[in-house]
Scaffold this active site. Sequence first.
Site, PDB file in Angstrom:
ATOM      1  N   ASN A 124       0.867  -1.176   0.000  1.00 39.11           N
ATOM      2  CA  ASN A 124       0.000   0.000   0.000  1.00 39.11           C
ATOM      3  C   ASN A 124       0.907   1.230   0.000  1.00 39.11           C
ATOM      4  O   ASN A 124       1.417   1.625   1.044  1.00 39.11           O
ATOM      5  CB  ASN A 124      -0.897  -0.027   1.246  1.00 39.11           C
ATOM      6  CG  ASN A 124      -1.775   1.212   1.346  1.00 39.11           C
ATOM      7  OD1 ASN A 124      -1.867   1.997   0.399  1.00 39.11           O
ATOM      8  ND2 ASN A 124      -2.413   1.397   2.488  1.00 39.11           N
ATOM      9  N   TRP A 125       1.102   1.780  -1.185  1.00 42.11           N
ATOM     10  CA  TRP A 125       2.016   2.928  -1.296  1.00 42.11           C
ATOM     11  C   TRP A 125       1.412   4.192  -0.690  1.00 42.11           C
ATOM     12  O   TRP A 125       2.122   5.174  -0.477  1.00 42.11           O
ATOM     13  CB  TRP A 125       2.354   3.186  -2.761  1.00 42.11           C
ATOM     14  CG  TRP A 125       3.280   2.200  -3.395  1.00 42.11           C
ATOM     15  CD1 TRP A 125       3.751   1.027  -2.844  1.00 42.11           C
ATOM     16  CD2 TRP A 125       3.872   2.289  -4.703  1.00 42.11           C
ATOM     17  NE1 TRP A 125       4.583   0.397  -3.740  1.00 42.11           N
ATOM     18  CE2 TRP A 125       4.676   1.154  -4.888  1.00 42.11           C
ATOM     19  CE3 TRP A 125       3.790   3.224  -5.730  1.00 42.11           C
ATOM     20  CZ2 TRP A 125       5.398   0.927  -6.071  1.00 42.11           C
ATOM     21  CZ3 TRP A 125       4.488   3.006  -6.905  1.00 42.11           C
ATOM     22  CH2 TRP A 125       5.298   1.861  -7.060  1.00 42.11           C
ATOM     23  N   HIS A 140      -9.758   1.416   4.142  1.00 41.63           N
ATOM     24  CA  HIS A 140      -8.541   1.612   4.931  1.00 41.63           C
ATOM     25  C   HIS A 140      -8.865   2.590   6.068  1.00 41.63           C
ATOM     26  O   HIS A 140      -9.656   3.526   5.886  1.00 41.63           O
ATOM     27  CB  HIS A 140      -7.415   2.154   4.044  1.00 41.63           C
ATOM     28  CG  HIS A 140      -6.096   2.148   4.751  1.00 41.63           C
ATOM     29  ND1 HIS A 140      -5.751   3.112   5.658  1.00 41.63           N
ATOM     30  CD2 HIS A 140      -5.069   1.271   4.710  1.00 41.63           C
ATOM     31  CE1 HIS A 140      -4.551   2.838   6.150  1.00 41.63           C
ATOM     32  NE2 HIS A 140      -4.111   1.717   5.587  1.00 41.63           N
ATOM     33  N   GLU A 173      -6.141  -4.544  10.211  1.00 46.88           N
ATOM     34  CA  GLU A 173      -5.086  -3.578  10.501  1.00 46.88           C
ATOM     35  C   GLU A 173      -5.430  -2.801  11.770  1.00 46.88           C
ATOM     36  O   GLU A 173      -6.214  -1.839  11.708  1.00 46.88           O
ATOM     37  CB  GLU A 173      -4.945  -2.586   9.345  1.00 46.88           C
ATOM     38  CG  GLU A 173      -4.596  -3.226   8.019  1.00 46.88           C
ATOM     39  CD  GLU A 173      -3.957  -2.214   7.080  1.00 46.88           C
ATOM     40  OE1 GLU A 173      -2.842  -2.460   6.649  1.00 46.88           O
ATOM     41  OE2 GLU A 173      -4.573  -1.173   6.814  1.00 46.88           O
ATOM     42  N   GLY A 232       1.852   2.513  10.793  1.00 42.90           N
ATOM     43  CA  GLY A 232       2.819   3.594  10.669  1.00 42.90           C
ATOM     44  C   GLY A 232       3.457   4.005  11.986  1.00 42.90           C
ATOM     45  O   GLY A 232       4.113   5.040  12.077  1.00 42.90           O
ATOM     46  N   GLY A 241       2.502  -0.915   4.375  1.00 45.50           N
ATOM     47  CA  GLY A 241       2.665   0.485   3.996  1.00 45.50           C
ATOM     48  C   GLY A 241       4.131   0.843   3.859  1.00 45.50           C
ATOM     49  O   GLY A 241       4.771   0.584   2.839  1.00 45.50           O
ATOM     50  N   GLY A 242       4.695   1.411   4.923  1.00 44.83           N
ATOM     51  CA  GLY A 242       6.058   1.946   4.892  1.00 44.83           C
ATOM     52  C   GLY A 242       7.098   1.016   4.273  1.00 44.83           C
ATOM     53  O   GLY A 242       7.879   1.433   3.405  1.00 44.83           O
TER      54      GLY A 242
HETATM   55  P1  PGA Z   1       2.355   0.498   7.702  1.00 38.11           P
HETATM   56  O1  PGA Z   1       0.942   0.725   6.985  1.00 38.11           O
HETATM   57  O2  PGA Z   1       2.900  -0.821   7.178  1.00 38.11           O
HETATM   58  O3  PGA Z   1       3.196   1.657   7.324  1.00 38.11           O
HETATM   59  O4  PGA Z   1       2.082   0.417   9.178  1.00 38.11           O
HETATM   60  C1  PGA Z   1       0.062  -0.343   6.771  1.00 38.11           C
HETATM   61  C2  PGA Z   1      -1.197   0.158   6.120  1.00 38.11           C
HETATM   62  O5  PGA Z   1      -1.667   1.246   6.493  1.00 38.11           O
HETATM   63  O6  PGA Z   1      -1.763  -0.488   5.226  1.00 38.11           O
END
Ligand code: PGA
Length: 253
Positions: free
Chosen positions: A9-10, A97, A169, A175, A236-237
């Site tokens: 997930n960019w 999300h 999540e 994040g 994400g990250g």
């Molecule tokens: P993250 O984000 O890996 O940066 O915690 C995950 C997401 O929000 O899908």
Amino acid sequence: MRKQIAAANWKMNLSQSEADTLLNELLQTDHSLAAHQEAIFAVPAIYIHQATSTLAGKQNVFVAAQNCHQKSNGAYTGEISAPMFASVGVKHIVLGHSERREYFAESDALLAEKVNAVLAIDSTPIFCCGEPLEIREAGTQNSFVEAQLKNSLFHLSAEQIIKVVIAYEPIWAIGTGKTASSEQAQEIHAYIRSVFATKYGQSIADQISILYGGSVKAANAKELFSQPDVDGGLVGGASLIASEFAAIINALK
Ligand code: PGA
């Protein structure tokens, strides 16, 4: 075996040339996908064409959208519909999300409409759920997540629900660098599966892939994915670093 999925997930990150560099670096990494494994790239909509052509011909690799509008067309300036994504070859759309729920006030009822829109074009919704910190601290995460699933998905038939991928999540882990422990992830993933089993029967529930998301990285992916009800991750990250995401793909069961 259920599909095991590493989904990137960019979010709203990267310039076009940075996106190009990342995808090309990824193509050069040593990662491989078995028949039951998939890598999915949810890129900003403006890069879908570019990502699709860079990744063309790669087995079990898909480019996804991060959101869509619930209507198929009309006077909704700035929005993109599910049929539009389908027309450029997108087969997966992330929905609900927590950032969309929070910053764009997406409700369970709206998400039910979006799920219908995605299924109507024979694509896969990657449906996100998960609780905020205060709910986790109160110990009521199971019923919180169960309500999200019921309100947005329980109108679906058994035939439809097996097309949906769930991404659990916990908001407190997104994040933040804080990951749910593999035991915490397994516990709630098993609960989510039991919610589907109660509604649709065990054999249907057993076919639904449930991804974990929230600070997944190369260093913790293997342990999280080794849990019996964790079928991969929404990342994400760490998906913005080629070597990290390649290692996450390689950590799939
Ligand atoms: P993250 O984000 O890996 O940066 O915690 C995950 C997401 O929000 O899908």
